[in-house]
Design a protein around this motif. Structure first.
Motif, PDB file in Angstrom:
ATOM      1  N   GLN A 109     -15.995 -35.240 -29.186  1.00  0.00           N
ATOM      2  CA  GLN A 109     -16.186 -36.578 -29.727  1.00  0.00           C
ATOM      3  C   GLN A 109     -14.821 -37.082 -30.171  1.00  0.00           C
ATOM      4  O   GLN A 109     -14.168 -36.464 -31.006  1.00  0.00           O
ATOM      5  N   LEU A 110     -14.361 -38.163 -29.579  1.00  0.00           N
ATOM      6  CA  LEU A 110     -13.036 -38.692 -29.886  1.00  0.00           C
ATOM      7  C   LEU A 110     -13.085 -39.666 -31.053  1.00  0.00           C
ATOM      8  O   LEU A 110     -14.051 -40.429 -31.195  1.00  0.00           O
ATOM      9  N   THR A 111     -12.032 -39.651 -31.856  1.00  0.00           N
ATOM     10  CA  THR A 111     -11.897 -40.658 -32.904  1.00  0.00           C
ATOM     11  C   THR A 111     -11.562 -41.995 -32.231  1.00  0.00           C
ATOM     12  O   THR A 111     -11.225 -42.038 -31.039  1.00  0.00           O
ATOM     13  N   LYS A 112     -11.592 -43.061 -33.012  1.00  0.00           N
ATOM     14  CA  LYS A 112     -11.257 -44.382 -32.475  1.00  0.00           C
ATOM     15  C   LYS A 112      -9.851 -44.383 -31.878  1.00  0.00           C
ATOM     16  O   LYS A 112      -9.645 -44.847 -30.760  1.00  0.00           O
ATOM     17  N   ASN A 113      -8.871 -43.842 -32.625  1.00  0.00           N
ATOM     18  CA  ASN A 113      -7.490 -43.833 -32.130  1.00  0.00           C
ATOM     19  C   ASN A 113      -7.348 -42.978 -30.882  1.00  0.00           C
ATOM     20  O   ASN A 113      -6.650 -43.350 -29.935  1.00  0.00           O
ATOM     21  N   GLN A 114      -7.998 -41.820 -30.860  1.00  0.00           N
ATOM     22  CA  GLN A 114      -7.944 -40.963 -29.673  1.00  0.00           C
ATOM     23  C   GLN A 114      -8.540 -41.675 -28.465  1.00  0.00           C
ATOM     24  O   GLN A 114      -7.985 -41.625 -27.368  1.00  0.00           O
ATOM     25  N   GLY A 140      -7.887 -44.352 -23.396  1.00  0.00           N
ATOM     26  CA  GLY A 140      -8.125 -45.529 -22.560  1.00  0.00           C
ATOM     27  C   GLY A 140      -6.838 -46.105 -21.991  1.00  0.00           C
ATOM     28  O   GLY A 140      -6.779 -46.486 -20.816  1.00  0.00           O
ATOM     29  N   ALA A 141      -5.798 -46.162 -22.810  1.00  0.00           N
ATOM     30  CA  ALA A 141      -4.503 -46.673 -22.330  1.00  0.00           C
ATOM     31  C   ALA A 141      -3.977 -45.805 -21.199  1.00  0.00           C
ATOM     32  O   ALA A 141      -3.485 -46.324 -20.189  1.00  0.00           O
ATOM     33  N   LEU A 142      -4.084 -44.483 -21.343  1.00  0.00           N
ATOM     34  CA  LEU A 142      -3.606 -43.579 -20.299  1.00  0.00           C
ATOM     35  C   LEU A 142      -4.478 -43.653 -19.045  1.00  0.00           C
ATOM     36  O   LEU A 142      -3.969 -43.637 -17.923  1.00  0.00           O
ATOM     37  N   THR A 143      -5.770 -43.719 -19.238  1.00  0.00           N
ATOM     38  CA  THR A 143      -6.705 -43.751 -18.111  1.00  0.00           C
ATOM     39  C   THR A 143      -6.517 -45.013 -17.263  1.00  0.00           C
ATOM     40  O   THR A 143      -6.629 -44.964 -16.046  1.00  0.00           O
ATOM     41  N   HIS A 144      -6.216 -46.122 -17.913  1.00  0.00           N
ATOM     42  CA  HIS A 144      -6.092 -47.392 -17.191  1.00  0.00           C
ATOM     43  C   HIS A 144      -4.663 -47.711 -16.766  1.00  0.00           C
ATOM     44  O   HIS A 144      -4.399 -48.778 -16.225  1.00  0.00           O
ATOM     45  N   GLN A 203      -4.706 -53.463 -31.331  1.00  0.00           N
ATOM     46  CA  GLN A 203      -5.870 -52.695 -31.793  1.00  0.00           C
ATOM     47  C   GLN A 203      -5.587 -52.009 -33.132  1.00  0.00           C
ATOM     48  O   GLN A 203      -6.341 -51.147 -33.559  1.00  0.00           O
ATOM     49  N   GLY A 204      -4.489 -52.370 -33.787  1.00  0.00           N
ATOM     50  CA  GLY A 204      -4.212 -51.864 -35.118  1.00  0.00           C
ATOM     51  C   GLY A 204      -3.200 -50.746 -35.206  1.00  0.00           C
ATOM     52  O   GLY A 204      -2.927 -50.246 -36.301  1.00  0.00           O
ATOM     53  N   PHE A 205      -2.618 -50.330 -34.096  1.00  0.00           N
ATOM     54  CA  PHE A 205      -1.598 -49.282 -34.150  1.00  0.00           C
ATOM     55  C   PHE A 205      -0.304 -49.893 -34.682  1.00  0.00           C
ATOM     56  O   PHE A 205       0.145 -50.927 -34.202  1.00  0.00           O
ATOM     57  N   ARG A 206       0.273 -49.231 -35.671  1.00  0.00           N
ATOM     58  CA  ARG A 206       1.497 -49.741 -36.290  1.00  0.00           C
ATOM     59  C   ARG A 206       2.640 -48.743 -36.262  1.00  0.00           C
ATOM     60  O   ARG A 206       3.796 -49.128 -36.382  1.00  0.00           O
ATOM     61  N   ALA A 207       2.322 -47.453 -36.150  1.00  0.00           N
ATOM     62  CA  ALA A 207       3.365 -46.429 -36.262  1.00  0.00           C
ATOM     63  C   ALA A 207       3.241 -45.395 -35.146  1.00  0.00           C
ATOM     64  O   ALA A 207       2.135 -45.079 -34.713  1.00  0.00           O
ATOM     65  N   LEU A 261      -2.358 -38.112 -29.407  1.00  0.00           N
ATOM     66  CA  LEU A 261      -1.913 -37.355 -28.230  1.00  0.00           C
ATOM     67  C   LEU A 261      -2.019 -35.849 -28.454  1.00  0.00           C
ATOM     68  O   LEU A 261      -2.426 -35.114 -27.550  1.00  0.00           O
ATOM     69  N   ASP A 262      -1.657 -35.389 -29.644  1.00  0.00           N
ATOM     70  CA  ASP A 262      -1.756 -33.951 -29.941  1.00  0.00           C
ATOM     71  C   ASP A 262      -3.175 -33.446 -29.749  1.00  0.00           C
ATOM     72  O   ASP A 262      -3.397 -32.384 -29.154  1.00  0.00           O
ATOM     73  N   LYS A 263      -4.151 -34.196 -30.245  1.00  0.00           N
ATOM     74  CA  LYS A 263      -5.555 -33.786 -30.099  1.00  0.00           C
ATOM     75  C   LYS A 263      -6.004 -33.869 -28.644  1.00  0.00           C
ATOM     76  O   LYS A 263      -6.698 -32.988 -28.142  1.00  0.00           O
ATOM     77  N   LEU A 264      -5.609 -34.922 -27.950  1.00  0.00           N
ATOM     78  CA  LEU A 264      -5.989 -35.072 -26.545  1.00  0.00           C
ATOM     79  C   LEU A 264      -5.378 -33.952 -25.697  1.00  0.00           C
ATOM     80  O   LEU A 264      -6.022 -33.450 -24.773  1.00  0.00           O
TER      81      LEU A 264
END
Length: 130
Positions: free
Chosen positions: A5-10, A15-19, A36-40, A48-51
């Protein structure tokens, strides 16, 4: 292994990598996901570490970039190989049990415990070689 089960950020990073048409650096992913709210960068690196841990993405060492796994349901990769086109940047994931077994045999003969093997083959794809 069941799909985690992936978190929202994961899920957003996946999705970015897949597309994507090719490998992406962490900073390129950050740029794509700012809306989508990424700032850092740390947000991207944590995802990425979890993926990577889940076997859903691969890191291409020579490019310092990431790609979605071509066969994410086969998390038992011992050896992962990639062809990387120097012309267009196309990356193709390859699996070969014969090469995997041969490399494993060579490592065991040296009493070496392998944890991860990634092979990157650089050259020209069929389209660019013409």
């Amino acid at each position: 292994m069941a799909t985690p089960q992936l978190t929202k950020n994961q899920a957003l990073v996946m999705g970015a990598l897949t597309h994507s048409d090719g490998p992406l650096s962490a900073y390129t992913i950050l740029d794509k996901l700012r809306d989508q709210g990424f700032r850092a960068p740390l947000q991207v690196y944590r995802a990425l570490d979890k993926l990577l841990e889940y076997g859903l993405v691969h890191r291409l060492e020579s490019l310092n970039a990431f790609v979605a796994c071509a066969c994410p349901h086969e998390h038992e990769h011992g050896v992962t190989a990639f062809t990387i086109c120097e012309g267009c940047g196309q990356v193709t994931e390859l699996q070969d049990e014969v090469i995997e077994e041969r490399l494993s045999t060579l490592a065991r003969a040296q009493e070496f415990k392998t944890e991860k093997t990634t092979i990157e083959i650089r050259g020209q794809c069929k389209s660019c070689a013409i």
